[in-house]
Motif scaffolding. Structure first.
Motif, mmCIF file in Angstrom:
data_model
loop_
_atom_site.group_PDB
_atom_site.id
_atom_site.type_symbol
_atom_site.label_atom_id
_atom_site.label_comp_id
_atom_site.label_asym_id
_atom_site.label_seq_id
_atom_site.Cartn_x
_atom_site.Cartn_y
_atom_site.Cartn_z
ATOM 1 N N ILE A 21 -15.441 -17.648 19.128
ATOM 2 C CA ILE A 21 -14.397 -18.208 19.982
ATOM 3 C C ILE A 21 -13.183 -18.490 19.106
ATOM 4 O O ILE A 21 -13.260 -19.262 18.143
ATOM 5 C CB ILE A 21 -14.870 -19.495 20.676
ATOM 6 C CG1 ILE A 21 -16.184 -19.251 21.425
ATOM 7 C CG2 ILE A 21 -13.786 -20.012 21.617
ATOM 8 C CD1 ILE A 21 -16.083 -18.285 22.574
ATOM 9 N N LEU A 22 -12.064 -17.889 19.461
ATOM 10 C CA LEU A 22 -10.871 -17.933 18.618
ATOM 11 C C LEU A 22 -9.679 -18.464 19.404
ATOM 12 O O LEU A 22 -9.053 -17.717 20.168
ATOM 13 C CB LEU A 22 -10.572 -16.534 18.085
ATOM 14 C CG LEU A 22 -11.688 -15.931 17.215
ATOM 15 C CD1 LEU A 22 -11.697 -14.431 17.311
ATOM 16 C CD2 LEU A 22 -11.520 -16.397 15.772
ATOM 17 N N PRO A 23 -9.354 -19.745 19.264
ATOM 18 C CA PRO A 23 -8.133 -20.253 19.898
ATOM 19 C C PRO A 23 -6.911 -19.483 19.423
ATOM 20 O O PRO A 23 -6.839 -19.023 18.275
ATOM 21 C CB PRO A 23 -8.087 -21.715 19.442
ATOM 22 C CG PRO A 23 -9.515 -22.069 19.174
ATOM 23 C CD PRO A 23 -10.124 -20.814 18.603
ATOM 24 N N LEU A 43 -13.080 -12.965 10.857
ATOM 25 C CA LEU A 43 -13.124 -13.418 12.250
ATOM 26 C C LEU A 43 -14.110 -14.559 12.434
ATOM 27 O O LEU A 43 -13.807 -15.574 13.065
ATOM 28 C CB LEU A 43 -13.522 -12.258 13.164
ATOM 29 C CG LEU A 43 -12.434 -11.348 13.703
ATOM 30 C CD1 LEU A 43 -13.044 -10.288 14.606
ATOM 31 C CD2 LEU A 43 -11.391 -12.148 14.466
ATOM 32 N N PHE A 44 -15.291 -14.385 11.895
ATOM 33 C CA PHE A 44 -16.318 -15.397 12.112
ATOM 34 C C PHE A 44 -16.104 -16.626 11.237
ATOM 35 O O PHE A 44 -16.449 -17.740 11.631
ATOM 36 C CB PHE A 44 -17.702 -14.782 11.901
ATOM 37 C CG PHE A 44 -18.184 -14.021 13.108
ATOM 38 C CD1 PHE A 44 -19.098 -14.583 13.978
ATOM 39 C CD2 PHE A 44 -17.691 -12.762 13.398
ATOM 40 C CE1 PHE A 44 -19.521 -13.905 15.108
ATOM 41 C CE2 PHE A 44 -18.104 -12.066 14.514
ATOM 42 C CZ PHE A 44 -19.027 -12.642 15.383
ATOM 43 N N GLU A 45 -15.513 -16.439 10.079
ATOM 44 C CA GLU A 45 -15.191 -17.595 9.237
ATOM 45 C C GLU A 45 -14.060 -18.419 9.842
ATOM 46 O O GLU A 45 -14.011 -19.641 9.676
ATOM 47 C CB GLU A 45 -14.795 -17.123 7.842
ATOM 48 C CG GLU A 45 -15.959 -16.592 7.017
ATOM 49 C CD GLU A 45 -15.505 -15.860 5.771
ATOM 50 O OE1 GLU A 45 -16.366 -15.539 4.942
ATOM 51 O OE2 GLU A 45 -14.277 -15.606 5.631
ATOM 52 N N ASP A 46 -13.136 -17.777 10.566
ATOM 53 C CA ASP A 46 -11.984 -18.466 11.146
ATOM 54 C C ASP A 46 -12.223 -18.932 12.580
ATOM 55 O O ASP A 46 -11.325 -19.510 13.200
ATOM 56 C CB ASP A 46 -10.754 -17.544 11.136
ATOM 57 C CG ASP A 46 -10.213 -17.328 9.731
ATOM 58 O OD1 ASP A 46 -10.716 -17.984 8.795
ATOM 59 O OD2 ASP A 46 -9.306 -16.491 9.566
ATOM 60 N N ALA A 47 -13.401 -18.678 13.128
ATOM 61 C CA ALA A 47 -13.678 -19.054 14.515
ATOM 62 C C ALA A 47 -13.759 -20.570 14.670
ATOM 63 O O ALA A 47 -14.153 -21.289 13.748
ATOM 64 C CB ALA A 47 -14.986 -18.417 14.980
ATOM 65 N N ALA A 48 -13.368 -21.053 15.838
ATOM 66 C CA ALA A 48 -13.543 -22.473 16.153
ATOM 67 C C ALA A 48 -15.004 -22.773 16.452
ATOM 68 O O ALA A 48 -15.471 -23.897 16.260
ATOM 69 C CB ALA A 48 -12.675 -22.848 17.353
ATOM 70 N N ASP A 78 -20.592 -25.298 16.227
ATOM 71 C CA ASP A 78 -19.227 -25.817 16.183
ATOM 72 C C ASP A 78 -18.719 -25.782 14.749
ATOM 73 O O ASP A 78 -19.443 -26.132 13.808
ATOM 74 C CB ASP A 78 -19.181 -27.252 16.699
ATOM 75 C CG ASP A 78 -19.419 -27.327 18.193
ATOM 76 O OD1 ASP A 78 -18.808 -26.541 18.927
ATOM 77 O OD2 ASP A 78 -20.231 -28.167 18.617
ATOM 78 N N CYS A 79 -17.474 -25.399 14.586
ATOM 79 C CA CYS A 79 -16.867 -25.351 13.251
ATOM 80 C C CYS A 79 -15.786 -26.409 13.088
ATOM 81 O O CYS A 79 -15.133 -26.473 12.036
ATOM 82 C CB CYS A 79 -16.277 -23.963 13.001
ATOM 83 S SG CYS A 79 -17.459 -22.614 13.257
ATOM 84 N N LEU A 80 -15.575 -27.233 14.118
ATOM 85 C CA LEU A 80 -14.479 -28.197 14.112
ATOM 86 C C LEU A 80 -14.998 -29.606 14.343
ATOM 87 O O LEU A 80 -15.735 -29.857 15.300
ATOM 88 C CB LEU A 80 -13.462 -27.849 15.208
ATOM 89 C CG LEU A 80 -12.845 -26.446 15.155
ATOM 90 C CD1 LEU A 80 -11.942 -26.236 16.359
ATOM 91 C CD2 LEU A 80 -12.068 -26.255 13.865
ATOM 92 N N GLY A 81 -14.604 -30.538 13.493
ATOM 93 C CA GLY A 81 -14.954 -31.934 13.670
ATOM 94 C C GLY A 81 -13.926 -32.649 14.522
ATOM 95 O O GLY A 81 -12.834 -32.128 14.785
ATOM 96 N N PRO A 82 -14.241 -33.874 14.963
ATOM 97 C CA PRO A 82 -13.299 -34.635 15.783
ATOM 98 C C PRO A 82 -11.946 -34.803 15.095
ATOM 99 O O PRO A 82 -11.879 -35.145 13.910
ATOM 100 C CB PRO A 82 -13.999 -35.988 15.962
ATOM 101 C CG PRO A 82 -15.448 -35.711 15.729
ATOM 102 C CD PRO A 82 -15.492 -34.607 14.711
#
Length: 689
Positions: free
Chosen positions: A98-100, A153-158, A128-132
């Motif tokens: 998933i790429l914003p 792509l996968f390293e930069d995904a959200a 999930d790759c993003l914290g609060p």
């Protein structure tokens, strides 16, 4: 045009021995303005040299449907770093990144988990790759043709989703249809739903007044607070289960402020003093406890924190005052005793109250249908008043009984603007019967979402109730309103349906016959206002059905984070789907585009008074799912309230005692959801001795 619609150029799938697992990879797909997705399919190891697989998929590749990429260690390492990889050597593994589309800061860290609840395709893991509150930098790649591109792509995904493995015998056409369905489902869930905001989000601290009686009812609040980056400070009585400073309690709250919560004139000052003594800044206060709404509004006002006016809460918690928002003169009365009632009724000159039966009598302060009575004859009025005034030491309100479908309507408001609303149908209860006695209860039996009311009647409901909310003084927050629709074109009727040798009768809201329609205009009549999210039993099903978390909205309103409040109120965006199973009516019931399915919330009443036993060793809900896996597949939420050894009664404070609730769903039709709910009610076994 997306490669899903227009296949890429032919690339040989298999051309000799393969040293690494080889994927099928579709180019980056623009999902909507906010997101792109990248799907990746990894072939299972045993099929790498399969002659049949080469023939079947090699032909598809030759027609230009597949892009093959030789995997090298960096890409496999990228998957491994995310805790992902082929889950078996015999199935086809599918991943989606998933790429914003733009940079931003995380509005809610579990955003994807929320939006993908009850996804119709099996999910193995959401990474999930993003914290609060963290910053996300958008990936700038527009194509992926090399190992480095894929790894980037996968390293930069959200987030990366690993779906359930597909059968190794799946044809290429099956895979293509699968990815098309996957993409469309993701589009319906993510379109217009912002994960990110463009600027940094300051961390906030929120005081929860009354910390919930247990983890089951409190977990949706604690979980949402963590995902939003909000620190919770709980204010409650000494001895509350969240008070001990243990690793478990620290998972749910930052601190506990032991405070005397006795509901007297000094409770506001005591809460204010506790908050002021806390060494860190507190940015808001909130509660979901009905009897503390006014108190918390006063605390917020004193501390200069966000709140609706105290006067609005004072109206909402007093059922007589809220009734007067819409009342015709002389139709409603407030009495503190049977003696006052008799004095009121004996007035002969300019009587202030003229009872028109049937009537409703209820405490001016109360909840959960406690001590609410329907009075159909004058001789029962005194008994109903006596019951109502005995509860909470409050007065009784006497008001008209409005005959028509009962509904629950929930609203998210931002400065008076409706950001989201939904209506659910509550089928008739015992007290709705024409000849119901004064002892019959208004305890709910089920709730069906979305509503089957005609669209124009739903709009009447929304317009009327929002007008009453703003008239009371409410502007921002979540509001749970109960009402009835008078002179509706629909009514509840039992329709029979034959299934082979079986015949079933289902009670549901259906259109009236033409000769049953009245000339009077449809009207929405207020029953009560609750200035909070609906209770835990209803808020969680709404989150599943529509994708809107009312507890998150409630907390964001309390800290004044209006930007994220607006984002949190965004529902799903599905295409309307007509009912396929309504053979007994001439009209179909469309599914609201905001809902991912039809759902039925089923309340399980205590079958008898006595001690709860788990004879099978399993809770009633778990035993049902094990015994009836066909029903278990349709159960979205199942919550048991009682443990072995607990004593239960048939009624608690004049309302039915419930021992569990379950939410079932249907992607086929409303009727199907109701039928499954009725089967669950018949099949669940609650042992009481």
């Amino acid at each position: 045009m997306s490669p899903v619609d227009s296949p890429p150029s032919p690339v040989p799938l298999i051309n000799g021995p393969i040293s690494h697992i080889r994927p099928f990879f579709w180019d980056l797909i623009p999902l909507c303005d906010l997101y792109s997705v990248a799907h990746l399919i990894l072939l299972p190891s045993p099929l790498r040299l399969s002659t049949t697989f080469q023939q079947q998929h090699g032909e598809a590749a030759a027609k230009g449907n597949v892009r093959g990429i030789q995997l090298q260690p960096r890409f496999m390492n990228a998957l491994a770093a995310l805790g992902l990889g082929a889950s078996s050597s015999s199935g086809i593994s599918v991943f989606t990144a998933i790429l914003p589309s733009s940079n931003g800061y995380v509005s809610r860290s579990d955003f994807l988990h929320l939006r993908l609840q009850d996804f119709p395709f099996p999910i193995s893991k959401i990474q999930d790759c993003l914290g609060p509150l963290k910053r996300y930098t958008a990936c700038r790649l527009t194509k992926a043709r090399t190992d480095d591109d894929l790894a980037t792509l996968f390293e930069d995904a959200a987030a990366v989703i690993q779906w359930g493995d597909l059968d190794a015998t799946s044809s290429f056409v099956d895979l293509q249809k699968y990815l098309l369905g996957l993409t469309e489902e993701l589009r319906s869930r993510l379109s217009g739903a912002h994960w990110l905001v463009p600027h940094p989000i300051p961390r906030k601290r929120l005081a929860l007044i009354r910390g919930r009686p247990n983890l089951t009812t409190g977990s949706p609040i604690y979980r949402a607070a963590h995902a939003l980056g909000i620190d919770l400070v709980v204010v409650d009585d000494e001895g509350h289960w969240l008070q001990p400073d243990t690793p478990e309690t620290r998972m749910h709250r930052e601190a506990f402020l032991a405070t005397d919560m006795t509901e007297d004139e000094g409770v506001v000052d005591r809460i204010v003093a506790s908050i002021r003594r806390y060494p860190l800044p507190i940015h808001g206060v909130f509660t979901v406890s009905d009897n503390f709404f006014v108190t918390v509004a006063r605390v917020a006002s004193i501390l200069g924190l966000p709140t609706n006016p105290v006067s609005a809460f004072e109206i909402s918690v007093d059922k007589h005052r809220s009734r007067l928002l819409q009342d015709a003169p002389g139709h409603t009365a407030r009495v503190t005793s049977v003696e006052e009632l008799n004095t009121l009724l004996s007035a002969t000159e300019s009587p202030a109250f003229t009872p028109i039966y049937p009537l409703i009598v209820k405490p001016t302060k109360g909840w959960s249908s406690e001590c609410v009575s329907k009075v159909t004859r004058p001789e029962d009025l005194a008994a109903a008043v006596r019951k109502a005034t005995a509860r909470h030491g409050s007065a009784a309100v006497i008001e008209p009984f409005f005959d028509g479908p009962e509904i629950d309507a929930n609203f998210v408001l931002l400065d008076g603007e409706v950001l989201f609303s939904e209506i659910a149908d509550e089928p008739p209860c015992d007290a709705d019967a024409t000849e119901a006695s004064v002892e019959a209860t208004f305890s709910p039996e089920a709730l069906t979402m979305p509503s089957a009311l005609p669209r124009d009647e739903q709009q009447i409901v929304r317009d009327t109730l929002v007008r009453l909310l703003t008239k009371a003084g409410f502007r921002t927050g979540v509001f749970h309103v109960e009402a009835r629709v008078v002179n509706s074109r629909c009514h509840y009727r039992s329709d029979r349906k034959e299934d082979g040798q079986e015949e079933s009768s289902i009670l549901d809201l259906v259109p009236k016959d033409q000769d049953s329609l009245h000339a009077e205009k449809t009207a929405c009549k207020l029953v009560e206002i609750n200035a909070r999210p609906p209770g835990y039993r209803v808020s969680v099903p709404v989150r599943h059905t529509y994708g809107v978390d009312y507890f998150a909205v409630h907390m964001l309103a309390a800290v004044g984070d209006l930007e994220r409040l607006r984002l949190a109120a965004k529902p799903f965006a599905f295409h309307p789907s007509p009912s396929l199973a309504s053979s007994t009516t001439t009209t179909t019931i469309p599914r609201a585009p905001e809902a991912q399915y039809w759902s039925r919330l089923v309340y399980i009443p205590a079958p008898a008074e006595g001690i709860v036993r788990w004879r099978s060793g399993l809770s009633p809900c778990e035993e049902l799912k094990r015994r009836r896996p066909d029903l278990g597949e349709r159960i979205v939420v199942a919550v048991d309230y009682c443990a072995p050894g607990d004593r239960v009664t048939l009624y608690t404070d004049g309302a039915r005692t419930y021992v569990a609730h379950l939410l079932v769903c249907s992607r086929v039709s409303r009727r199907d959801a109701i039928e499954v709910g009725e089967e669950v009610l018949r099949e669940i076994r609650v042992d009481v001795e």
